[in-house]
Design an enzyme around this catalytic site. Structure first.
Site, short mmCIF file in Angstrom:
data_model
loop_
_atom_site.label_atom_id
_atom_site.label_comp_id
_atom_site.label_asym_id
_atom_site.label_seq_id
_atom_site.Cartn_x
_atom_site.Cartn_y
_atom_site.Cartn_z
N CYS A 63 11.24 -1.38 3.74
CA CYS A 63 10.51 -1.32 4.69
C CYS A 63 10.72 -2.29 6.09
O CYS A 63 10.23 -2.06 7.18
CB CYS A 63 8.93 -1.40 4.43
SG CYS A 63 8.52 -0.25 3.04
N HIS B 21 4.14 -3.89 10.36
CA HIS B 21 4.80 -2.80 9.35
C HIS B 21 3.17 -2.15 8.98
O HIS B 21 2.57 -2.71 8.61
CB HIS B 21 5.60 -3.14 8.10
CG HIS B 21 5.66 -2.42 7.14
ND1 HIS B 21 6.09 -0.86 7.49
CD2 HIS B 21 5.63 -2.20 5.76
CE1 HIS B 21 6.12 -0.23 6.28
NE2 HIS B 21 5.82 -1.03 5.35
N ASN C 56 2.39 5.11 5.38
CA ASN C 56 3.29 4.06 5.69
C ASN C 56 4.70 4.69 5.62
O ASN C 56 5.08 5.39 4.63
CB ASN C 56 3.04 3.17 4.09
CG ASN C 56 4.19 2.25 3.91
OD1 ASN C 56 5.40 2.21 4.77
ND2 ASN C 56 4.28 1.32 3.09
O1 UT7 Z 1 5.82 -1.01 2.42
C1 UT7 Z 1 5.16 -1.69 1.04
C2 UT7 Z 1 4.80 -0.57 0.37
N1 UT7 Z 1 3.44 -1.03 -0.49
C3 UT7 Z 1 2.29 -1.66 0.00
O2 UT7 Z 1 2.30 -1.82 1.05
C4 UT7 Z 1 1.18 -1.75 -1.02
C5 UT7 Z 1 0.50 -2.90 -0.75
N2 UT7 Z 1 -0.69 -2.95 -1.77
C6 UT7 Z 1 -1.95 -2.31 -1.27
O3 UT7 Z 1 -1.93 -1.56 -0.05
C7 UT7 Z 1 -3.10 -1.93 -2.02
O4 UT7 Z 1 -2.91 -2.95 -3.28
C8 UT7 Z 1 -3.36 -0.59 -2.68
C9 UT7 Z 1 -4.00 0.12 -1.79
C10 UT7 Z 1 -2.09 -0.15 -3.22
C11 UT7 Z 1 -4.41 -0.93 -3.72
O5 UT7 Z 1 -5.66 -1.37 -3.36
P1 UT7 Z 1 -6.32 -2.59 -4.29
O6 UT7 Z 1 -7.55 -2.87 -3.45
O7 UT7 Z 1 -5.41 -3.54 -4.46
O8 UT7 Z 1 -6.75 -1.92 -5.48
P2 UT7 Z 1 -6.23 -1.93 -7.00
O9 UT7 Z 1 -4.91 -1.95 -7.23
O10 UT7 Z 1 -6.95 -3.46 -7.39
O11 UT7 Z 1 -7.48 -0.82 -7.58
C12 UT7 Z 1 -8.69 -0.76 -7.60
C13 UT7 Z 1 -9.11 0.30 -8.48
C14 UT7 Z 1 -8.45 0.47 -9.69
O12 UT7 Z 1 -9.46 1.28 -10.74
P3 UT7 Z 1 -10.18 -0.10 -11.59
O13 UT7 Z 1 -9.10 -0.57 -12.36
O14 UT7 Z 1 -10.71 -1.06 -11.01
O15 UT7 Z 1 -11.01 1.05 -12.38
C15 UT7 Z 1 -7.30 1.64 -9.48
O16 UT7 Z 1 -7.15 2.49 -10.66
O17 UT7 Z 1 -8.74 1.68 -7.53
C16 UT7 Z 1 -8.13 2.63 -8.50
N3 UT7 Z 1 -7.09 3.32 -7.59
C17 UT7 Z 1 -7.49 4.40 -6.94
N4 UT7 Z 1 -8.72 5.07 -6.89
C18 UT7 Z 1 -8.66 6.13 -6.07
C19 UT7 Z 1 -5.93 3.27 -7.44
N5 UT7 Z 1 -5.26 4.16 -6.57
C20 UT7 Z 1 -6.40 4.84 -6.35
C21 UT7 Z 1 -6.77 5.80 -5.39
N6 UT7 Z 1 -7.88 6.56 -5.46
N7 UT7 Z 1 -5.64 6.55 -4.86
#
Ligand code: UT7
Length: 320
Positions: free
Chosen positions: A108, A242, A272
């Protein structure tokens, strides 16, 4: 180096969070609050070549430079349907350019990496006019049965024409090996010597770890860039970061103690778009007259690797 032309292109198909919630265990509320993303444009009838071509043509038109006068085509692309030839090679003919080209995979951060290389080519006299195209189709890497990655991305392309000038002041690029937190593996043929055939793996991401690295490394890049150029965050008119996640951008903004208006975003509409994201933002803002002549800007990007790239520049207005 200065930017004298900009272009961007997005697929026609607009996909809302509710549409994704129709087949994934997710919701508009989750996606909006965790990322800021409301819609994304996903390829359906277009190919990445079509998007890249139309962004490049728009950039050429706005620059007033003829395709045959481009000395180098640098293409930022993580992956497309061809491993070889390069996307750059695919674009040369239809664009009418006859110059060297290569693809650069800076994830990215690829657009900032491309700008850094273009700056060096221009400084050494290797080229006088360079077309940079950042084109990405991350939707084609994701596992669309899983909600973790597929809701985050959008497809798109951006392009810049750059030439000699005093606009870019400084760059800071970094790299480190964190293969396990964000990767996409291609399939590998078995050979008589290595019979293990490898299947492609859809994008794998440790979101929390990418988030942490993204915030920390962008802050370090920006702080370093400002400090070594005798500037403070208050001296910067706009930070073009980004477009991955609104919360990442907010963390960086809060560290720099700057108002929201200085961190423009379009990830709400596009998700993104990987290395295309900053170029799409530049093109839209420049065409809307929102990048003022002489404004001091910081570009900052991060991506799989882990790599980062930031640039400090004074904007030179483009007349469209
Ligand atoms: O260009 C680089 C590409 N990548 C990035 O920029 C990603 C950077 N990271 C992020 O943007 C964030 O970490 C995410 C948006 C991917 C995730 O947000 P988070 O606040 O870090 O959530 P998490 O991974 O800690 O997940 C929290 C909960 C989990 O459930 P439990 O374990 O708490 O029950 C996930 O399973 O949210 C769940 N979850 C979702 N729920 C609904 C993960 N994805 C989804 C979804 N819809 N799409």
């Amino acid at each position: 180096m200065k930017i004298i032309g900009t272009g961007s292109a997005l697929p026609k198909e607009i996909v809302t969070n509710d549409m994704l919630a129709g087949f994934l265990d997710t919701s508009d509320a989750w996606i909006t609050t965790r990322t800021g993303i409301r819609t994304r444009h996903l390829q359906s009838h277009e190919t990445l070549r079509d998007l890249a071509l139309s962004a490049a043509q728009a950039a050429l038109v706005s620059s007033g430079v003829q395709a045959e006068d481009i000395d180098y085509l640098i293409c930022s692309n993580v992956a497309n349907s061809y491993v070889s030839p390069s996307l750059g090679s695919i674009l040369l003919g239809p664009l009418g350019c006859c110059c060297p080209t290569f693809d650069l995979n800076g994830a990215c951060a690829g657009l900032v990496y491309s700008l850094d290389i273009a700056d060096s080519f221009l400084k050494t006299g290797k080229a006088r006019k360079i077309l940079i195209v950042a084109a990405e189709e991350p939707s084609r890497f994701c596992n669309w049965h899983e909600r973790e990655t597929s809701v985050l991305f959008g497809d798109g392309a951006s392009a810049l024409v750059v030439t000699e000038g005093e606009s870019f002041v400084d760059f800071r690029l970094t790299g480190d090996t964190h293969t396990d937190i964000l990767y996409y593996k291609r399939s590998m043929e078995a050979t008589p010597y290595d019979r293990v055939e490898e299947k492609t793996t859809p994008l794998v991401m440790n979101g929390r770890e990418v988030f942490r690295l993204a915030v920390n490394s962008c802050i370090e890049d920006i702080d370093t860039l400002l400090e070594r150029n005798g500037k403070t965050p208050d001296d910067i008119e706009l930070f073009l970061v980004h477009q991955a996640n609104l919360r990442i951008i907010d963390c960086i903004r809060e560290h720099l103690e700057q108002p929201k208006e200085k961190f423009p975003t379009n990830l709400q509409n596009y998700g993104n778009t990987s290395s295309a994201s900053i170029g799409i933002l530049i093109d839209e803002m420049s065409r809307a007259g929102e990048l003022k002549d002489g404004a001091t800007l910081v570009l900052s990007a991060f991506g799989g690797g882990f790599v980062t790239g930031a640039a400090l520049l004074k904007w030179s207005q483009i007349n469209y």
